[in-house]
Enzyme design. Sequence first.
Site, PDB file in Angstrom:
ATOM      1  N   HIS A 151       1.388  -1.270  11.974  1.00  0.00           N
ATOM      2  CA  HIS A 151      -0.069  -1.149  12.100  1.00  0.00           C
ATOM      3  C   HIS A 151      -0.471  -1.330  13.556  1.00  0.00           C
ATOM      4  O   HIS A 151      -0.300  -2.415  14.106  1.00  0.00           O
ATOM      5  CB  HIS A 151      -0.769  -2.246  11.313  1.00  0.00           C
ATOM      6  CG  HIS A 151      -0.560  -2.181   9.834  1.00  0.00           C
ATOM      7  ND1 HIS A 151      -1.118  -3.098   8.979  1.00  0.00           N
ATOM      8  CD2 HIS A 151       0.124  -1.316   9.050  1.00  0.00           C
ATOM      9  CE1 HIS A 151      -0.780  -2.793   7.732  1.00  0.00           C
ATOM     10  NE2 HIS A 151      -0.009  -1.724   7.747  1.00  0.00           N
ATOM     11  N   TYR A 187     -12.511  -1.408   8.683  1.00  0.00           N
ATOM     12  CA  TYR A 187     -11.270  -1.877   8.086  1.00  0.00           C
ATOM     13  C   TYR A 187     -10.129  -1.667   9.084  1.00  0.00           C
ATOM     14  O   TYR A 187     -10.002  -0.606   9.680  1.00  0.00           O
ATOM     15  CB  TYR A 187     -10.945  -1.136   6.770  1.00  0.00           C
ATOM     16  CG  TYR A 187      -9.504  -1.379   6.394  1.00  0.00           C
ATOM     17  CD1 TYR A 187      -9.126  -2.596   5.824  1.00  0.00           C
ATOM     18  CD2 TYR A 187      -8.501  -0.464   6.733  1.00  0.00           C
ATOM     19  CE1 TYR A 187      -7.790  -2.869   5.578  1.00  0.00           C
ATOM     20  CE2 TYR A 187      -7.167  -0.737   6.481  1.00  0.00           C
ATOM     21  CZ  TYR A 187      -6.825  -1.945   5.897  1.00  0.00           C
ATOM     22  OH  TYR A 187      -5.512  -2.225   5.669  1.00  0.00           O
ATOM     23  N   HIS A 241      -9.391   3.486   3.470  1.00  0.00           N
ATOM     24  CA  HIS A 241      -9.725   2.285   2.695  1.00  0.00           C
ATOM     25  C   HIS A 241     -10.952   2.503   1.816  1.00  0.00           C
ATOM     26  O   HIS A 241     -11.766   1.586   1.639  1.00  0.00           O
ATOM     27  CB  HIS A 241      -9.915   1.078   3.617  1.00  0.00           C
ATOM     28  CG  HIS A 241      -9.362  -0.211   3.076  1.00  0.00           C
ATOM     29  ND1 HIS A 241     -10.169  -1.175   2.524  1.00  0.00           N
ATOM     30  CD2 HIS A 241      -8.109  -0.684   2.997  1.00  0.00           C
ATOM     31  CE1 HIS A 241      -9.424  -2.198   2.146  1.00  0.00           C
ATOM     32  NE2 HIS A 241      -8.153  -1.923   2.412  1.00  0.00           N
ATOM     33  N   GLU A 265      -4.605   7.838   4.045  1.00  0.00           N
ATOM     34  CA  GLU A 265      -4.557   6.961   2.867  1.00  0.00           C
ATOM     35  C   GLU A 265      -5.947   6.686   2.287  1.00  0.00           C
ATOM     36  O   GLU A 265      -6.911   6.490   3.034  1.00  0.00           O
ATOM     37  CB  GLU A 265      -3.907   5.639   3.294  1.00  0.00           C
ATOM     38  CG  GLU A 265      -3.856   4.614   2.191  1.00  0.00           C
ATOM     39  CD  GLU A 265      -3.172   3.323   2.648  1.00  0.00           C
ATOM     40  OE1 GLU A 265      -2.585   3.303   3.748  1.00  0.00           O
ATOM     41  OE2 GLU A 265      -3.255   2.338   1.905  1.00  0.00           O
ATOM     42  N   GLU A 291      -3.097   2.304  -4.112  1.00  0.00           N
ATOM     43  CA  GLU A 291      -2.855   0.850  -4.037  1.00  0.00           C
ATOM     44  C   GLU A 291      -3.796   0.081  -4.957  1.00  0.00           C
ATOM     45  O   GLU A 291      -3.498  -1.049  -5.348  1.00  0.00           O
ATOM     46  CB  GLU A 291      -2.959   0.343  -2.590  1.00  0.00           C
ATOM     47  CG  GLU A 291      -4.368   0.170  -2.080  1.00  0.00           C
ATOM     48  CD  GLU A 291      -4.436  -0.305  -0.635  1.00  0.00           C
ATOM     49  OE1 GLU A 291      -3.659   0.191   0.194  1.00  0.00           O
ATOM     50  OE2 GLU A 291      -5.271  -1.168  -0.339  1.00  0.00           O
ATOM     51  N   HIS A 341       3.113  -0.314  -1.457  1.00  0.00           N
ATOM     52  CA  HIS A 341       2.191  -1.122  -0.659  1.00  0.00           C
ATOM     53  C   HIS A 341       2.919  -2.360  -0.119  1.00  0.00           C
ATOM     54  O   HIS A 341       3.512  -3.107  -0.891  1.00  0.00           O
ATOM     55  CB  HIS A 341       1.038  -1.554  -1.579  1.00  0.00           C
ATOM     56  CG  HIS A 341      -0.181  -2.037  -0.890  1.00  0.00           C
ATOM     57  ND1 HIS A 341      -0.924  -3.097  -1.357  1.00  0.00           N
ATOM     58  CD2 HIS A 341      -0.820  -1.614   0.216  1.00  0.00           C
ATOM     59  CE1 HIS A 341      -1.965  -3.288  -0.566  1.00  0.00           C
ATOM     60  NE2 HIS A 341      -1.924  -2.408   0.394  1.00  0.00           N
TER      61      HIS A 341
HETATM   62  C1  GCO Z   1      -2.973  -1.517   3.291  1.00  0.00           C
HETATM   63  C2  GCO Z   1      -4.140  -2.169   2.675  1.00  0.00           C
HETATM   64  C3  GCO Z   1      -4.251  -3.647   2.676  1.00  0.00           C
HETATM   65  C4  GCO Z   1      -5.279  -4.180   1.702  1.00  0.00           C
HETATM   66  C5  GCO Z   1      -4.950  -5.593   1.291  1.00  0.00           C
HETATM   67  C6  GCO Z   1      -5.899  -6.124   0.248  1.00  0.00           C
HETATM   68  O1  GCO Z   1      -2.147  -2.229   3.827  1.00  0.00           O
HETATM   69  O2  GCO Z   1      -2.902  -0.312   3.189  1.00  0.00           O
HETATM   70  O3  GCO Z   1      -5.181  -1.368   2.372  1.00  0.00           O
HETATM   71  O4  GCO Z   1      -4.447  -4.164   3.957  1.00  0.00           O
HETATM   72  O5  GCO Z   1      -6.550  -4.141   2.269  1.00  0.00           O
HETATM   73  O6  GCO Z   1      -3.651  -5.637   0.817  1.00  0.00           O
HETATM   74  O7  GCO Z   1      -5.640  -7.462  -0.039  1.00  0.00           O
HETATM   75 MG    MG Z   2      -4.420   0.683   2.190  1.00  0.00          MG
END
Ligand code: GCO
Ligand code: MG
Length: 435
Positions: A151, A187, A241, A265, A291, A341
């Site tokens: 990331h 996010y 997200h 995603e 996810e 995930h």
């Molecule tokens: C990802 C995610 C996570 C989620 C988190 C929720 O890694 O793709 O979207 O960061 O936000 O796991 O608790």
């Molecule tokens: Mg995600």
Amino acid sequence: MSVPLAAAASVESLLPPPWEPASGPSGPRITAVRPICTAPDGIRLVVVKVETSEPGLYGLGCATFTQRPMAVVTAIEEYLAPFVRGRSVHEIEDIYQSAYVSSYWRSGPVLNNALSGLDMALWDIKGKLAGMPLYQLFGGRCRTSAALYAHAAGGDVVEVEENVRRYQEQGYRHVRAQIAVPGYSTYGAQIAPTKAEPSPQPLGLGREPWSAAAYCRLVPKLFEHLRVALGDEIELLHDVHERVPPIQAIGLAKELEPYRLFFLEDPFAPEDVGYFPLLRQQSAIPIAMGELFVNQAEYVPLIKDRLIDFVRVHISDIGGLTPARKLAAFCEFFGVRTAWHGPGDVSPVGHAANLHLDLSTPNFGIQEQHAFPERTREVFPGSPELRDGALWANDRPGLGVDLDEEAAARYPFPDHPLNGAWPPVRQIDGTVIRP
Ligand code: GCO
Ligand code: MG
């Protein structure tokens, strides 16, 4: 099995099932199913330990639902543990099937996480009994290690670029890029406000609002910059997200197409999956989704109609390795790849479960990385190793990860009245939007 109410009060009357001898070759029996709560890195993790009648033989499974951990603990202690105590550890499929329907109303993240803790632990035990790492039981390795994506984030395009380069220097060939939107909450970039310790707040006060329009204007500029600056080789990913209205997400997908993302995603929320056929008609951008799904019925239409390219499954949220293996095989027949995930709110036990599937699944796509900090490794000896942009398994039997209970107890859940719940994300007028 139809059981008169009076008899149902006695667990012994329900167990073992008719074909299972009370003792003998059916092997070790489950003696305890215990949830263990720990937060070595500040993230609330729940791991299940299944103990057996064979001294020293136990298994571990991930049951982490970090926003509602105590609900999962209750489901395990009050319902699952009494339901399976006394069963042979060998009957994973039957235990999964019977526990899944024992609530009649089934699925959902609480019950599935509880079930996952048990299910992964039984696979861990099976591997230990066989003396093999789980990827061997799953058919053997198809690759040496699992390619990871890291990331990278930043406050502007140059900062994101520098962070991508940092990962490239460490050997990563896949990097997710997220950018902060000035003046707004976002996010994945900045000190994620959705994950900050929440305080109940009146409408619109106390944090930056979210603007889908500002975000959608900025993200194509980020990827234009990254492609020009970094060239064609690096694989870039992005997580929407689910925050954007569907038609804006379709517009974003079209605008991002020239930059050849590895995947985009969660362009839609689970509630908006009806938009996927429209998105597919308008853009060839590879899509990762799922996810937030907690029921097999949510995946099937998207896979069979070839509307997504990667499944983003949080394995503990669908009930563990037993359903995940079937889903991976179903995906294989439709050319859909796995991208389990793997954020910080999956315990190292859960990351190991991801990894054993990554290694043994032909249609593996990519693995999301989380670099376990020192304290997490102290609690979970044997956690998978990150090296050269990939995740590597050890050759210990089962999942290969242990849990030091004394160390776990040194890192209790952070004390907070909401115990993991997320505060709302709001638009500028105060409207709550999806996180
Ligand atoms: C990802 C995610 C996570 C989620 C988190 C929720 O890694 O793709 O979207 O960061 O936000 O796991 O608790
Ligand atoms: Mg995600």
